[in-house]
Design an enzyme around this catalytic site. Structure first.
Site, short mmCIF file in Angstrom:
data_model
loop_
_atom_site.label_atom_id
_atom_site.label_comp_id
_atom_site.label_asym_id
_atom_site.label_seq_id
_atom_site.Cartn_x
_atom_site.Cartn_y
_atom_site.Cartn_z
N LYS A 160 0.83 -1.21 0.00
CA LYS A 160 0.00 0.00 0.00
C LYS A 160 0.87 1.26 0.00
O LYS A 160 0.61 2.21 -0.75
CB LYS A 160 -0.93 0.00 1.22
CG LYS A 160 -2.04 -1.04 1.13
CD LYS A 160 -2.77 -1.16 2.47
CE LYS A 160 -3.69 -2.38 2.47
NZ LYS A 160 -4.33 -2.60 3.77
N ASP A 205 -10.17 3.73 4.81
CA ASP A 205 -10.57 2.33 4.59
C ASP A 205 -12.09 2.21 4.48
O ASP A 205 -12.60 1.19 4.02
CB ASP A 205 -10.10 1.46 5.78
CG ASP A 205 -8.84 0.66 5.44
OD1 ASP A 205 -8.57 0.44 4.25
OD2 ASP A 205 -8.14 0.26 6.40
N GLN A 224 -3.74 -1.27 10.07
CA GLN A 224 -3.73 -2.56 9.39
C GLN A 224 -4.35 -3.64 10.28
O GLN A 224 -4.00 -3.76 11.44
CB GLN A 224 -2.28 -2.92 9.02
CG GLN A 224 -2.15 -4.21 8.25
CD GLN A 224 -2.83 -4.19 6.88
OE1 GLN A 224 -2.77 -3.19 6.16
NE2 GLN A 224 -3.49 -5.27 6.52
#
Ligand code: NAD
Length: 297
Positions: free
Chosen positions: A54, A121, A98
């Protein structure tokens, strides 16, 4: 019939080009580059790889990023304090924690402690709730990436019967919401299946569009789908493979070689949905920097 391949790698590369040029224009206007703060708790090898992918992709399009690695013994209170610091820092546009987290930390509490305006997200209840009432929000990257694939290939969704296999908070459920809303882009009649569904085939066989996000290698066999179905395979599973140097290979939730003979369109694994997830994260970070979703007062 042999299905046309939905090339997520290619579509994601086009999206990344778009984000790169938007970032350039944004910076040329005198703004600072968008900034994504990544938080990694512990050293789970898969998470280290995911965050690396990412952040590399972000840098590639001009988004600045930093990964804060925290000990897996960190307390819930200490982690909350770290996140609050980033929430209050105007130079941070997006925050990504994460997953998975060590078992002593609640992912729900952690997600809720992120300012929803920085939740790139799209996992915060504020964004999930706004999605379900067609209001501007950060959309969960994987299902949003799938919707982009339909758009790119002009695959009609409206009035089709979409069947989603898997109902997780991050993939299956938001996917079903995006597909089913009648006033947003989806407009499909949508069925959602999960591990408690009694007769999975009874549902999948009727799908015009079948989206599978169950995390079960080769769950979907050709006898479970009808001719001409559009198949989106979200699953990423490691299975043992003696021929591979690593000793494993990645497969999806669909028996690709067999199902492609009946489908009209199908995504491969890898190279289907995965690259779109990363591209959507970059797009969301740019939107956060521009305050496009939640304009400041
Ligand atoms: P999850 O484990 O949180 O949820 C799985 C869902 O599938 C659950 O709702 C469960 O009830 C359902 N399910 C499990 N077995 C089933 C069965 N036999 N029949 C019907 N439903 C069943 O998983 P997740 O986080 O949603 O991820 C799903 C898969 O997608 C995993 O393989 C994951 O690695 C992959 N994934 C890929 C991407 C990507 O970018 N391509 C992103 C996220 C997740």
């Amino acid at each position: 019939m042999s299905a046309e391949i939905i090339d997520g790698k290619k579509v994601a590369a086009l999206m990344r080009d778009g984000v790169r040029s938007d970032v350039e224009q944004w910076v040329q206007k005198g703004n600072r580059a968008p900034f994504l703060q990544v938080i990694l708790v512990g050293d789970d090898p898969a998470s280290v790889v995911y965050t690396g992918t990412k952040t590399k992709a972000c840098k590639d399009v001009g988004i600045e990023t930093n990964t804060l690695v925290l000990q897996d013994t960190i307390s819930a209170r200490e982690l909350k304090e770290v996140i609050t610091g980033f929430n209050e820092d105007d130079s941070v546009d997006g925050i990504l924690v994460q997953m998975p987290l060590p078992s002593h930390l609640s992912k729900y509490d952690v997600i809720e402690s992120i300012d929803h305006r920085k939740d790139v997200d799209g996992f915060h209840p504020m964004n999930v709730g706004r999605l379900s009432v067609d209001q501007p929000c950060f959309r969960s990257c994987t299902p949003a990436g799938v919707m982009e694939l339909f758009k790119h290939y002009s695959i009609p969704v409206k009035s089709k019967h979409a069947v989603v296999v898997g109902a997780s908070n991050i993939v299956g459920s938001p996917m079903a919401v995006m597909l089913s809303r009648e006033n947003a882009s989806g407009k499909a009649t949508t069925t959602i299946c999960h591990k408690y569904t009694k007769d999975l085939t009874a549902h999948t066989i009727n799908a015009d569009i079948l989206i599978v996000a169950a995390g079960q290698p080769h769950l979907i066999k050709p006898e479970m789908v009808k001719e001409g179905v559009v198949v989106i395979d979200v699953g990423i599973n490691r299975v043992a493979d003696e021929k591979s140097e690593k000793g494993y290979k990645l497969v999806g939730d669909v028996d690709f070689e067999a199902v492609r003979k009946k489908a009209s369109w199908i995504t491969p694994v890898p190279g289907g949905v995965g690259p779109m997830t990363v591209a959507m994260l970059m797009k969301n970070t740019l939107l956060a920097a521009k305050k496009s979703i939640y304009p400041s007062n």
